[in-house]
Design a protein around this motif. Structure first.
Motif, PDB file in Angstrom:
ATOM      1  N   LEU A 245    -126.367  10.961 -10.341  1.00  0.00           N
ATOM      2  CA  LEU A 245    -124.995  11.328 -10.712  1.00  0.00           C
ATOM      3  C   LEU A 245    -124.395  10.265 -11.638  1.00  0.00           C
ATOM      4  O   LEU A 245    -123.825  10.566 -12.687  1.00  0.00           O
ATOM      5  N   PHE A 246    -124.569   9.003 -11.264  1.00  0.00           N
ATOM      6  CA  PHE A 246    -124.022   7.894 -12.035  1.00  0.00           C
ATOM      7  C   PHE A 246    -124.558   7.897 -13.480  1.00  0.00           C
ATOM      8  O   PHE A 246    -123.807   7.867 -14.451  1.00  0.00           O
ATOM      9  N   TYR A 247    -125.883   7.961 -13.585  1.00  0.00           N
ATOM     10  CA  TYR A 247    -126.476   7.937 -14.921  1.00  0.00           C
ATOM     11  C   TYR A 247    -126.188   9.215 -15.687  1.00  0.00           C
ATOM     12  O   TYR A 247    -126.060   9.218 -16.917  1.00  0.00           O
ATOM     13  N   GLY A 248    -126.065  10.297 -14.906  1.00  0.00           N
ATOM     14  CA  GLY A 248    -125.705  11.569 -15.546  1.00  0.00           C
ATOM     15  C   GLY A 248    -124.344  11.478 -16.208  1.00  0.00           C
ATOM     16  O   GLY A 248    -124.173  11.834 -17.383  1.00  0.00           O
ATOM     17  N   ILE A 249    -123.359  10.934 -15.481  1.00  0.00           N
ATOM     18  CA  ILE A 249    -122.013  10.788 -16.037  1.00  0.00           C
ATOM     19  C   ILE A 249    -122.048   9.884 -17.276  1.00  0.00           C
ATOM     20  O   ILE A 249    -121.450  10.172 -18.307  1.00  0.00           O
ATOM     21  N   LEU A 250    -122.805   8.796 -17.140  1.00  0.00           N
ATOM     22  CA  LEU A 250    -122.929   7.855 -18.269  1.00  0.00           C
ATOM     23  C   LEU A 250    -123.463   8.560 -19.504  1.00  0.00           C
ATOM     24  O   LEU A 250    -122.964   8.381 -20.625  1.00  0.00           O
TER      25      LEU A 250
ATOM     26  N   LEU B  14    -125.541   0.898  -5.930  1.00  0.00           N
ATOM     27  CA  LEU B  14    -126.222   0.473  -7.152  1.00  0.00           C
ATOM     28  C   LEU B  14    -127.042  -0.778  -6.875  1.00  0.00           C
ATOM     29  O   LEU B  14    -126.561  -1.723  -6.255  1.00  0.00           O
ATOM     30  N   GLY B  15    -128.236  -0.778  -7.383  1.00  0.00           N
ATOM     31  CA  GLY B  15    -129.107  -1.911  -7.178  1.00  0.00           C
ATOM     32  C   GLY B  15    -128.919  -2.959  -8.271  1.00  0.00           C
ATOM     33  O   GLY B  15    -128.095  -2.805  -9.170  1.00  0.00           O
ATOM     34  N   LYS B  16    -129.721  -4.018  -8.171  1.00  0.00           N
ATOM     35  CA  LYS B  16    -129.644  -5.115  -9.130  1.00  0.00           C
ATOM     36  C   LYS B  16    -129.847  -4.623 -10.568  1.00  0.00           C
ATOM     37  O   LYS B  16    -129.130  -4.997 -11.487  1.00  0.00           O
ATOM     38  N   PHE B  17    -130.857  -3.799 -10.705  1.00  0.00           N
ATOM     39  CA  PHE B  17    -131.211  -3.343 -12.056  1.00  0.00           C
ATOM     40  C   PHE B  17    -130.107  -2.480 -12.660  1.00  0.00           C
ATOM     41  O   PHE B  17    -129.863  -2.530 -13.860  1.00  0.00           O
ATOM     42  N   ASP B  18    -129.435  -1.712 -11.780  1.00  0.00           N
ATOM     43  CA  ASP B  18    -128.326  -0.892 -12.287  1.00  0.00           C
ATOM     44  C   ASP B  18    -127.226  -1.767 -12.851  1.00  0.00           C
ATOM     45  O   ASP B  18    -126.696  -1.530 -13.934  1.00  0.00           O
ATOM     46  N   TRP B  19    -126.892  -2.820 -12.105  1.00  0.00           N
ATOM     47  CA  TRP B  19    -125.858  -3.739 -12.605  1.00  0.00           C
ATOM     48  C   TRP B  19    -126.288  -4.380 -13.924  1.00  0.00           C
ATOM     49  O   TRP B  19    -125.485  -4.538 -14.843  1.00  0.00           O
ATOM     50  N   LEU B  20    -127.574  -4.729 -13.982  1.00  0.00           N
ATOM     51  CA  LEU B  20    -128.086  -5.329 -15.221  1.00  0.00           C
ATOM     52  C   LEU B  20    -127.891  -4.365 -16.386  1.00  0.00           C
ATOM     53  O   LEU B  20    -127.399  -4.745 -17.467  1.00  0.00           O
ATOM     54  N   ILE B  21    -128.208  -3.100 -16.152  1.00  0.00           N
ATOM     55  CA  ILE B  21    -128.062  -2.101 -17.211  1.00  0.00           C
ATOM     56  C   ILE B  21    -126.590  -1.967 -17.608  1.00  0.00           C
ATOM     57  O   ILE B  21    -126.245  -1.938 -18.808  1.00  0.00           O
TER      58      ILE B  21
ATOM     59  N   VAL C 292    -124.191  -4.222 -17.338  1.00  0.00           N
ATOM     60  CA  VAL C 292    -123.765  -5.408 -18.089  1.00  0.00           C
ATOM     61  C   VAL C 292    -124.280  -5.340 -19.524  1.00  0.00           C
ATOM     62  O   VAL C 292    -123.541  -5.604 -20.481  1.00  0.00           O
ATOM     63  N   ILE C 293    -125.547  -4.944 -19.681  1.00  0.00           N
ATOM     64  CA  ILE C 293    -126.119  -4.852 -21.031  1.00  0.00           C
ATOM     65  C   ILE C 293    -125.351  -3.834 -21.868  1.00  0.00           C
ATOM     66  O   ILE C 293    -125.001  -4.085 -23.030  1.00  0.00           O
ATOM     67  N   LEU C 294    -125.023  -2.697 -21.274  1.00  0.00           N
ATOM     68  CA  LEU C 294    -124.278  -1.652 -21.998  1.00  0.00           C
ATOM     69  C   LEU C 294    -122.906  -2.160 -22.429  1.00  0.00           C
ATOM     70  O   LEU C 294    -122.476  -1.960 -23.574  1.00  0.00           O
ATOM     71  N   ILE C 295    -122.205  -2.852 -21.499  1.00  0.00           N
ATOM     72  CA  ILE C 295    -120.867  -3.362 -21.837  1.00  0.00           C
ATOM     73  C   ILE C 295    -120.959  -4.370 -22.980  1.00  0.00           C
ATOM     74  O   ILE C 295    -120.197  -4.330 -23.950  1.00  0.00           O
ATOM     75  N   LEU C 296    -121.948  -5.271 -22.882  1.00  0.00           N
ATOM     76  CA  LEU C 296    -122.123  -6.275 -23.937  1.00  0.00           C
ATOM     77  C   LEU C 296    -122.408  -5.595 -25.281  1.00  0.00           C
ATOM     78  O   LEU C 296    -121.834  -5.958 -26.315  1.00  0.00           O
ATOM     79  N   ALA C 297    -123.274  -4.583 -25.237  1.00  0.00           N
ATOM     80  CA  ALA C 297    -123.629  -3.885 -26.476  1.00  0.00           C
ATOM     81  C   ALA C 297    -122.381  -3.237 -27.078  1.00  0.00           C
ATOM     82  O   ALA C 297    -122.151  -3.299 -28.294  1.00  0.00           O
ATOM     83  N   ALA C 298    -121.543  -2.638 -26.206  1.00  0.00           N
ATOM     84  CA  ALA C 298    -120.326  -1.981 -26.687  1.00  0.00           C
ATOM     85  C   ALA C 298    -119.401  -2.998 -27.338  1.00  0.00           C
ATOM     86  O   ALA C 298    -118.842  -2.763 -28.424  1.00  0.00           O
ATOM     87  N   ILE C 299    -119.244  -4.166 -26.660  1.00  0.00           N
ATOM     88  CA  ILE C 299    -118.345  -5.197 -27.212  1.00  0.00           C
ATOM     89  C   ILE C 299    -118.848  -5.653 -28.581  1.00  0.00           C
ATOM     90  O   ILE C 299    -118.091  -5.750 -29.540  1.00  0.00           O
ATOM     91  N   ILE C 300    -120.151  -5.909 -28.674  1.00  0.00           N
ATOM     92  CA  ILE C 300    -120.718  -6.379 -29.944  1.00  0.00           C
ATOM     93  C   ILE C 300    -120.493  -5.344 -31.052  1.00  0.00           C
ATOM     94  O   ILE C 300    -120.114  -5.671 -32.165  1.00  0.00           O
TER      95      ILE C 300
END
Lengths: 346, 115
Positions: free
Chosen positions: A15-20, B4-11, B13-21
């Motif tokens: 769901l989360f990635y879907g929304i994204l 959300l797991g560790k990797f989700d948070w990593l993704i 953070v990467i997305l937010i950084l990419a958006a800011i850049i």
């Protein structure tokens, strides 16, 4: 970990990635489909003794086509009225008589005489003999301070009132020695005409035309913002020094200043704006006059008149002719027509 | 069980950084002046480097980020009297030599100058 937990965990993630994903797709679609802001195209060419810049943007037509049409129009006016000319006006001056003039020439002559009348002769299209005497006629003429007797005899060859206009026969007669010079309004007229040409091709086009500081607005920036025009500081160290800003959504602005063409003899500055009464550079106390009018042609002519009038009471009549004035005086004080401040707000 | 797991948070953070850049405005391009002769762009000059050169009978100098015509063979020498420029809006124009020196417009205070 139970099966159910794993299932709901995966569901949450999907769901989360879907929304994204949907959000990203929506943003991309929006960026792609949204109306792109008009891009302005600049073109500069040398006409009418100055550099003319057309900045134009259009949603429906290529701005190149519009700029091209505008430049063609300006070129036509340059060939017809500009320069040392072999055109109608040169012929009129040589023979003192012209019949069967075209509407355009008649319109220009009438407009020039009208401004002369409205300003009590502060603008006068018959000063060419004087201009030549001071060496302000052509770029390569030599400047000199004429003798008083020379000025007096040149003054006798001026006077807009002596131009005889016969509108029925489209004819103009000049008395012996009188020279008609439409240089003071041809530049503004070319700007007006070029704007009209662009508007005829695309009524929604926006931009402006700048002919050596005579600026006419085609339409507001991006359709809703004003063009910001700086008024040159007449005593600035550089051309880019500005004393005041005005914000134009439409209409035109022109400035006459004593810094444009001048020479200095014995510490006295002799500039190119001659007072039709004295035959010498105008000493009204104004060193720069900026005029806003709906027409660039009129702005151009009234700016010259306002410079010559200075703070003379007559200047308070100019708003009656749709003309707002901003003067910079020798002591750097300024004068504004009532209503000018409207153009100083965004 | 974390949503959300560790990797989700990593993704994230990467997305937010990419958006800011992506949204950071692109840095100002180098300040340059363009020199036109007969309406054609004949050279561009880097205003960060002081220089001195001749063109079409004109001596042009760049000093302290500003460009000026220091000498010219034209009769009226209006271009010399114009002084130095470092902002767009108004070009240095030499009518007899048909030379225009202008600084290309970016985001500027004004669009044109009446003179």
């Amino acid at each position: 970990m139970s099966k159910r937990n794993i299932a709901s965990f995966l569901k949450g993630r999907v769901l989360f990635y879907g929304i994204l994903l949907v959000a990203a797709a929506a943003i991309l679609t929006y960026l792609f489909l949204r109306e792109k802001p008009v891009e302005y195209y600049d073109r500069t060419e040398y006409y009418l003794g100055t550099y003319v810049t057309v900045r134009v943007g259009s949603k429906t037509l290529s701005p190149l086509v519009l700029a091209d049409a505008a430049m063609k129009e300006i070129k036509r006016i340059d060939e017809k009225f500009g320069g040392r000319g072999s055109g109608t006006i040169a012929q009129l001056n040589a023979t003192g008589q012209a019949n069967d003039l075209d509407n355009e020439t008649m319109f220009l002559i009438k407009s020039a005489l009208k401004v002369a009348e409205n300003t009590g002769g502060a603008f006068d299209p018959t000063l060419f003999t004087l201009t030549a005497l001071w060496g302000f006629d052509y770029a390569d003429s030599e400047n000199r301070v004429p003798l008083d007797s020379e000025i007096v005899s040149a003054l006798a060859k001026t006077g807009y009132r002596r131009v005889e206009l016969d509108e029925n026969n489209m004819a103009v007669r000049l008395p012996e020695g009188l020279t008609l010079d439409l240089g003071g309004i041809a530049k503004g007229y070319a700007v007006d005409l070029a704007i009209a040409r662009i508007k005829s091709l695309d009524p929604q086009a926006t931009g402006f035309i700048d002919a050596g500081g005579d600026i006419g607005v085609i339409g507001p920036k991006y359709g809703n913002r004003p063009w910001i025009v700086g008024i040159r500081d007449p005593r600035g160290n550089s051309v880019q020094d500005v004393v005041e800003y005005i914000y134009l959504y439409d209409g035109a602005v022109a400035t006459s200043g004593d810094y444009e063409r001048f020479f200095v003899v014995d510490g006295i500055r002799y500039h190119h704006i001659l007072d039709p009464k004295t035959g010498s550079p105008s000493r009204s106390g104004a060193i720069s006059a900026t005029v806003i009018n709906k027409s660039a042609m009129l702005a151009d002519a009234y700016a010259t008149a306002a410079f010559v009038m200075g703070k003379d009471p007559g200047i308070t009549f100019l708003p009656r002719y749709g003309t707002l004035v901003f003067l910079v005086m020798e002591d750097r004080s300024t004068f504004k027509s009532p209503g000018f401040e409207v153009y100083q707000q965004k | 069980m974390k949503f959300l797991g560790k990797f989700d948070w990593l993704i994230i953070v990467i997305l937010i950084l990419a958006a800011i850049i992506l949204f950071i405005p692109h840095g100002q391009s180098a300040p340059i002046a363009e020199i036109y002769h007969d309406g054609r762009l004949v050279m561009t000059v880097d205003l960060r480097v002081d220089s001195h050169f001749s063109l079409e009978g004109m001596e042009i100098a760049v000093s302290g980020g500003r460009i000026s015509v220091v000498d010219s063979d034209c009769p009226d020498r209006i271009c010399v009297n114009q002084g130095a420029i470092d902002r767009p809006g108004i070009p240095i124009v030499c009518v007899p030599n048909r030379v225009v020196i202008k600084i290309p417009a970016g985001d500027t205070q004004f669009d044109a100058i009446t003179q």
